[in-house]
Write a protein that holds these residues in place. Sequence first.
Motif, PDB file in Angstrom:
ATOM      1  N   UNK A  10     -12.357  13.147  54.447  1.00  0.00           N
ATOM      2  CA  UNK A  10     -12.333  14.389  55.206  1.00  0.00           C
ATOM      3  C   UNK A  10     -13.071  15.499  54.475  1.00  0.00           C
ATOM      4  N   UNK A  11     -12.856  15.600  53.193  1.00  0.00           N
ATOM      5  CA  UNK A  11     -13.521  16.644  52.400  1.00  0.00           C
ATOM      6  C   UNK A  11     -15.026  16.377  52.293  1.00  0.00           C
ATOM      7  N   UNK A  12     -15.406  15.132  52.089  1.00  0.00           N
ATOM      8  CA  UNK A  12     -16.826  14.797  51.933  1.00  0.00           C
ATOM      9  C   UNK A  12     -17.592  15.010  53.238  1.00  0.00           C
ATOM     10  N   UNK A  13     -17.060  14.507  54.344  1.00  0.00           N
ATOM     11  CA  UNK A  13     -17.782  14.583  55.607  1.00  0.00           C
ATOM     12  C   UNK A  13     -17.773  15.972  56.229  1.00  0.00           C
ATOM     13  N   UNK A  14     -16.810  16.796  55.874  1.00  0.00           N
ATOM     14  CA  UNK A  14     -16.780  18.135  56.455  1.00  0.00           C
ATOM     15  C   UNK A  14     -17.379  19.179  55.525  1.00  0.00           C
ATOM     16  N   UNK A  15     -17.889  18.773  54.401  1.00  0.00           N
ATOM     17  CA  UNK A  15     -18.436  19.720  53.434  1.00  0.00           C
ATOM     18  C   UNK A  15     -19.645  20.483  53.946  1.00  0.00           C
ATOM     19  N   UNK A  20       3.267  -7.429  43.411  1.00  0.00           N
ATOM     20  CA  UNK A  20       4.157  -6.953  44.486  1.00  0.00           C
ATOM     21  C   UNK A  20       4.245  -5.426  44.511  1.00  0.00           C
ATOM     22  N   UNK A  21       3.115  -4.769  44.405  1.00  0.00           N
ATOM     23  CA  UNK A  21       3.031  -3.306  44.424  1.00  0.00           C
ATOM     24  C   UNK A  21       2.476  -2.832  45.767  1.00  0.00           C
ATOM     25  N   UNK A  22       3.061  -3.298  46.851  1.00  0.00           N
ATOM     26  CA  UNK A  22       2.566  -2.942  48.180  1.00  0.00           C
ATOM     27  C   UNK A  22       2.796  -1.477  48.514  1.00  0.00           C
ATOM     28  N   UNK A  23       3.689  -0.817  47.801  1.00  0.00           N
ATOM     29  CA  UNK A  23       3.952   0.599  48.055  1.00  0.00           C
ATOM     30  C   UNK A  23       2.756   1.457  47.662  1.00  0.00           C
ATOM     31  N   UNK A  24       1.810   0.925  46.900  1.00  0.00           N
ATOM     32  CA  UNK A  24       0.613   1.681  46.533  1.00  0.00           C
ATOM     33  C   UNK A  24      -0.374   1.808  47.691  1.00  0.00           C
ATOM     34  N   UNK A  25      -0.308   0.903  48.652  1.00  0.00           N
ATOM     35  CA  UNK A  25      -1.276   0.891  49.752  1.00  0.00           C
ATOM     36  C   UNK A  25      -1.261   2.183  50.575  1.00  0.00           C
ATOM     37  N   UNK A  26      -0.100   2.714  51.002  1.00  0.00           N
ATOM     38  CA  UNK A  26      -0.150   3.980  51.750  1.00  0.00           C
ATOM     39  C   UNK A  26      -0.684   5.146  50.930  1.00  0.00           C
ATOM     40  N   UNK A  27      -0.387   5.176  49.651  1.00  0.00           N
ATOM     41  CA  UNK A  27      -0.884   6.250  48.785  1.00  0.00           C
ATOM     42  C   UNK A  27      -2.399   6.197  48.690  1.00  0.00           C
ATOM     43  N   UNK A  28      -2.942   5.015  48.502  1.00  0.00           N
ATOM     44  CA  UNK A  28      -4.391   4.850  48.393  1.00  0.00           C
ATOM     45  C   UNK A  28      -5.074   5.203  49.709  1.00  0.00           C
ATOM     46  N   UNK A  29      -4.477   4.794  50.828  1.00  0.00           N
ATOM     47  CA  UNK A  29      -5.071   5.083  52.133  1.00  0.00           C
ATOM     48  C   UNK A  29      -5.104   6.593  52.405  1.00  0.00           C
ATOM     49  N   UNK A  30      -4.044   7.304  52.063  1.00  0.00           N
ATOM     50  CA  UNK A  30      -4.012   8.755  52.280  1.00  0.00           C
ATOM     51  C   UNK A  30      -5.037   9.445  51.387  1.00  0.00           C
ATOM     52  N   UNK A  31      -5.153   8.989  50.143  1.00  0.00           N
ATOM     53  CA  UNK A  31      -6.145   9.583  49.243  1.00  0.00           C
ATOM     54  C   UNK A  31      -7.556   9.358  49.764  1.00  0.00           C
ATOM     55  N   UNK A  32      -7.841   8.173  50.273  1.00  0.00           N
ATOM     56  CA  UNK A  32      -9.161   7.900  50.840  1.00  0.00           C
ATOM     57  C   UNK A  32      -9.413   8.732  52.096  1.00  0.00           C
TER      58      UNK A  32
END
Length: 49
Positions: free
Chosen positions: A32-37, A15-27
């Motif tokens: 963004x950094x990889x594709x704009x490099x 029941x750690x659904x609060x991790x999903x927004x954190x993971x999505x923002x990190x991805x």
Amino acid sequence: MDIVKDLWGFMRVRKKYWLLPIIMVMLLFGGLIIFSGGSALAPFIYTLF
């Protein structure tokens, strides 16, 4: 894809659904950094961080 499946299983069972927004923002920021490099926009994006 096993990592995604294991991570989703971990979040669902514990029941750690609060991790999903954190993971999505990190991805999102990582993509963004990889594709704009290699583009001309890279100096402008790196000033955000």
